[in-house]
Structures are given as C-alpha cells and as structure tokens.
Enzyme design. Sequence first.
Site, short mmCIF file in Angstrom:
data_model
loop_
_atom_site.label_atom_id
_atom_site.label_comp_id
_atom_site.label_asym_id
_atom_site.label_seq_id
_atom_site.Cartn_x
_atom_site.Cartn_y
_atom_site.Cartn_z
N SER A 316 34.19 36.93 41.95
CA SER A 316 35.08 36.84 43.12
C SER A 316 35.02 35.42 43.64
O SER A 316 34.11 34.66 43.32
CB SER A 316 34.62 37.80 44.21
OG SER A 316 33.52 37.26 44.91
N ASP A 317 35.99 35.04 44.46
CA ASP A 317 35.92 33.73 45.11
C ASP A 317 35.05 33.88 46.37
O ASP A 317 34.67 34.99 46.77
CB ASP A 317 37.32 33.19 45.41
CG ASP A 317 37.30 31.68 45.60
OD1 ASP A 317 36.21 31.11 45.81
OD2 ASP A 317 38.38 31.05 45.54
N PHE A 318 34.80 32.77 47.02
CA PHE A 318 33.87 32.65 48.14
C PHE A 318 34.21 33.64 49.27
O PHE A 318 35.30 33.57 49.84
CB PHE A 318 33.95 31.21 48.65
CG PHE A 318 32.88 30.79 49.60
CD1 PHE A 318 31.77 30.10 49.16
CD2 PHE A 318 32.99 31.07 50.96
CE1 PHE A 318 30.79 29.69 50.03
CE2 PHE A 318 32.01 30.66 51.84
CZ PHE A 318 30.90 29.97 51.38
#
Length: 766
Positions: A316-318
Amino acid sequence: MKRIAQLIVIALVLLSCSKDKQIASTDVKSETVKKAEIETKITNILAKMTLKEKAGQMLNIGLPAILKGGYWEPKDSADFNKDKFKKFIVDYAIGSIHNTPGFIPEKEVWYQIVKTIQDSAMQKSRLGIPILYGIDNIHGANYVNGSVMFPHQIAVAATWNTELSRIGGEITSYESRAASLPWNFNPNADVATNPLWGRIGESFGEDPYLISEMTNAYIQGSQEKGLENSTSTAVCVKHFVGYGAGRNGKDRANAIIPENSLRQYFLPPFEKAVKGGAMGIMISSNAVNGIPCHLNTYYITDILKGEMDYKGVVISDFSDVEFLVEAHASAKDKREATKLAVNSGIDLLMNPYDIDVVDFIVELVETGEISIERVNDAVTRILRLKFYLNLFETPYNNPNEYPEFGSEKHIAANYKTASEAITLLKNKNEILPLSSTKKILVTGYAANSINMLNGAWSRSFLGRETKYNDPTKLTILDAVKKQVGAKNVEFVAGTDYLDDINSDVAVSKTKNADYIVVCVGEIPASEKPSDINELDLPKIQQELVKKLAKTGKPIILVLVQGRPRIIKDIEPLVDGILMAYLPGQEGGRAISDIIFGDVNPSGKLPYTYPKYTGNILPYYYKKADIRDISWGYDGFYPQFEFGFGLSYTTFEYSNLSIDKDTLSNSEEFKVSVTVENTGDRAGNEAVEVFVKDVVATVSPDAKKLIRFNKINLKAGEAKTVEFKLTTKDLESIGIDNNWVIEPGEFEILVGGNPQELLKHKIYYKN
Ligand code: BGC
C-alpha cells in the site's frame, strides 16, 4: 588443406555453441531449481508461523516509529526507542520498514541502522526472518548522503535513450545497496495525463510506450545481475494505477478512467514491468471512478495478480489504509479499512506509525472476515522477495565494498543523462549557442539554486533543505561563471518563487550585458505540497521576463520545472528557450555547456507542452476533441508538441520505406528511414515512429508512438535506421475492451520533429 581447416573451425564453433547452450540451459535449470527450493522454504516457514507472526510480516512501518522522539521530529542520530524497537522488531516480528530516520545518513550510518535492526530481527525474534527495508531512492540514492543525484524521471524520458534509464537504475541500486537498502520504491510508471499534476517530474511523461520502455530499462538496470547480487535492488513500481490522471489535476485525486482507456494507456507500463521481473508494486493513493485503488479487488487481484500473473509483493502507499477512512470516506474505521485493503489483494500495509493493522488482521482472520489463504498468499509473496534478495544470507552489506559509490564514473553518467535530457525548444535566428567571450546577466529564481535543480526527494522529502547540498556542485550561475569568467557575469535574483525581490535591479544591470539568461521555475515539491490552482508560470516570474524584454537585449529563458507551466505570454519575448526539467546535481553544468555549445542538445519533450489552459490534451487526443476545426472553434494548439526538441545541427529524413504494403494475422514488418545530419556539427537524434489508425470503431488516437531510437550522426553523415514491428503494434482497444486490429488503412509516421513526419500507408486485411 584449406577445406579441412574450415571444417575444424566449423566443428569448434558448433561445439562452443552447444556448450553455450548447455550452460544456458543449466543456468535456466538451476534458476528453476533455485526458485522451487525457495518455494519449499517458504512453505516450511509458513507451516511454523502463528497467525500473529503472519500478520506481523504484512506490516511496513516508518523507521521513525521505532526511534526516540516524535515521528516527524527532525533528528540528527538514529537513537532507537528500546521499548518500541523490541515490540515491533522482536515481539511482533514485523515484515518491513521504510523511510529515513529524520536526517540523511551516510552509507556507513545506514549500515549501522540496518544491521541493528536485522541482527535483532534475525537473532531475537522467534523465527529469525529478516526485515525488508524499502526506500524512495527515486533519482539516484537520494536518501544516502554523498550519493549521486540524477535528473528526475521526466528528464530521463526526455533523453529518449533507454540506456540512460538502465544506467540510472544500475547506479541507484549500487549506491542504495552500499547503504544496505535492498528495495527501492521506484520506478514510477504513472501515465501523466494532466499537466497540473505536481508529480509529473517524477514520471516518464504522458506516453504509455515511452513510459513502458523507460520503466523496463530502469528495472533491468536495477535487477539484471540477479536480485541476490549485492549491487542489485528490487524495484517497487508505482503507483498502480491511474495516479497521474486525477481529474482536477491535484495529487491523490479521483480519476475517471473508463475500461478501454485503462487498458489502452494505463496498464501497459505495468504489464511491461511485470514481464520485466518487477517483484514490488505500490498501489496508488487515489481513486479511479470513485473507487479507491486501495480496495479495488478488480485492479489488484483480477488484473494485476490474475491477468498479469504477478508473483511479487503488492504494497500500500503511505498511510493509505487509514486514508480509506479519512481521505475517501469508503470505510467507517481502520479495522474495516484493513479488511477492505487486504481482501482487495494488498500484501504489505505501509502503516507508518502503528502496529494496529497487525492486530486487526489477526482479529479479521479469526472472525472469518479475511481468509487465512489470503494471508498466506500475502506472506508467501513477502518471504519470496526476501529470499530472492538473499536477505536470509546477506541481511546487510559492507559499505566499504562499494568503491564506486559517488565516483567520477557515476558522476559522468549523471552528467550525460542531464545533458541528453535538456531540450532546446526555441532558437530564434540561431542565437544559441552563445559565445563565451560575451557579457552575461544571469537572473531569475532558479539561477542560483542547487535545490531547484534537484527538486523534491533530494536528501529531504521536499528537497528544500540546503544543509545537505554538496558544495562542489554548480548552480546555473556557478557554471556560467566558470564558462565565461566571473568578471563577465552579473547576477541579480530578480524574484523569488512568487515574490518580486529586486527585478528593477536586474533590469538596470542589463546595460552592460550582451545576453540575458533568465532562469525561472518551480519551488521543489511533491505530493500534496505540489498542488497548484493555475498552470501559468507564476506571474511574478513572467513579469521579470517582460521587464527584461523591454530592454531589447536578447533573452535565453531556462525552465527549471517538472511540469510544463504555461508561458504563452513570454515565449514571443525571448530568443532561446531551454527546458531543463529537474536536471539533478550536474544540471547546472549541463545547462551551461548547452548554452555555450560544448554540448549539442538532443532532448525531446516527453509530454505535450500546453499553450492554453482551455486546450489541454495529450498528443494521442481523439478527433472529437478538436472537431469543428474548420469553423475555427477548436483545434490542437500546444505550445510545443510531444516529441519536439531542436538541435544545433539539422537532420533530414528521407526514403521512408516499409517492406510490406499489406499485412494480415500476426506478421512482422520492417520500417526503414534515412536520417542525414545536414548541419556542420555532430548531433544525437531521437528517431520517432508513430502509427495512426485511419478509421476504427473506437475513434482512433491522433497517433501513437510505437518505436524510437536515438542515434548519433557526425556532420554530413547519413544512416539508415531500421525498426522491426509486428501487427501487434497496430492494435488498439476495441469496442469490447480487447486489443484488436480492424482491417483497413494505417499510416506509419516517422521523423524527429512531430510537425514534419514522413508518412507511409499500409493496409491490414483479416
Ligand atoms: C508516496 C510514494 C512513496 C511513499 C513512501 C508516498 O506518500 O506517494 O510515492 O513511495 O510515500 O515514501
């Protein structure tokens, strides 16, 4: 006798060929065996793991979460918070970490940090699984102090030289591994369709084919020696998918991407990356058609892991699990968000601050809301990457074994990339190159700043801190002074990013100048801080150019920016324009060397440079986008076209020929063209090949790039350039969302200037 000698030679050649084949097949076999052994090891580890240990592997935290002090507090040393360290690394045995410690360590300091973490993970946690460390080394190993910092990707795309992308990947990997960082959150395969978007500078531009080729070359440079090699890093291609197409041009905004556009433009770079061996893919933080990518099972499980048969890690992204709640309002709380994200197919959750998602996963499996098979799949992928990277054997690398870190060789590759990227967009009356015996006024916001050349992700996230700047690197001003002598150069900043500083002083200094070099551009930024409401170059910087133009002195405009900021009002006032993009640490030198003719420019635009805010289209627009052209309502009026860039020499194209007029089924064909350097100096030229489907049920694109090749020609030299194509290159997404070729006429367009392409018709028959 001669005959016998010939036979012996032939026999030896055959023998050596079969030996080569044997070696090759042994290699393939051992590769297959190695991979099978790894799968067995994974099965064995999985069998020993508790649910909590499995869920722990699925967490990626930010390094500051286990350091003393607040997460975002700047730090000058990596002091671990003992309790948190033990909890995350030993008790929960988390799978992965990313980010810097809040300062930028040298490779030796990185080594100490990573060693401390790995030693504990491997010696104190129950199963001794190493941590997978990821980092955003996106233009060189920018988070390792002392590394080379390359031009950003948009500039690499502007070189139209895939070898430079490959070398960039190779050097970035080497310098990352020198710091024990084995996993790189790069390359960026986003298709940037909206010029307002602030991360265009980090992308390879607007064209799916150019992006695919550059992405693949970068992956090969990073990984081709084998992931287990101590100079390779695994890539993490981002952001899947549609991140560069936010409808309002803002970062992380909703994009509207119908299925046919998804397949025609947005998926191909990722398909190429998967085929090229990518073992990490990061999900986009935005939504597409209102569906956040972080819960889009169709995109992640069906398309990426299914259709593309991707076997690597999906991260996932941040903070994007909690953003399903906070930014998208698609989950009522973080527990539900975790469930949606994991069930969509995400394997590793970049949840920077907390352990909470691990507890949620355990609970969600226990209640049957996430299946154990899904968790096993996630953990298998994470362990697979750890084994491929040989982290169980080599969890960190000796920083002293990287003699080429920051070396002259790496700096030379960096300089070459910058100098092949910079794009000459205007050269009225061949004002450029300038003579180095003249007096120059250097002015503008970007003229004396290393940070602006480097852009964001340069030692710090936004790249605005000056304390890490290498004093040996030259700003544009420094480089011009070096070229023509300090006494021949006056410098006045004139403006800041948005404010006038002393533009009147700049104007008054034009008196003694033969030429004005005015360097304008963007403040370094990425993500949300890069959002803008107007695409125009900031007014105050335009005002400076207007005031300078009133003096009548010739002006060279240098654009230091990731995005194409609109310059239609000042373009007619200047004589020369250089697009420098974000050219990196050697950018000042490269710009000056082009201005004074030591380098012949050869960059070409990797995007359409718009002229009007009301006429923003990629070069592959549809006919309906510009209909009613005869009534004078609409048209395609870019400031500069995709693929455009001038040189100090001239190239003439002739003899465009294709070996077949009519094609059918799956056929190969060859396109050839003669390119002649008709000027008086050597130059590099990117030869571009486009196809245009004349009639198709799904309205055809104006044209589509299908091949390119950058060649070097001496003055007066001519070369015939040949391209091998197949009928696949004629395909486009049809009415049923599959790739098709409808029978009929196609145009093959070849050249170096999009306005002067040679044309050849071919026909496709069923
Ligand atoms: C960015 C990614 C980056 C990640 C980790 C995110 O905010 O969108 O491109 O890789 O942070 O730093």
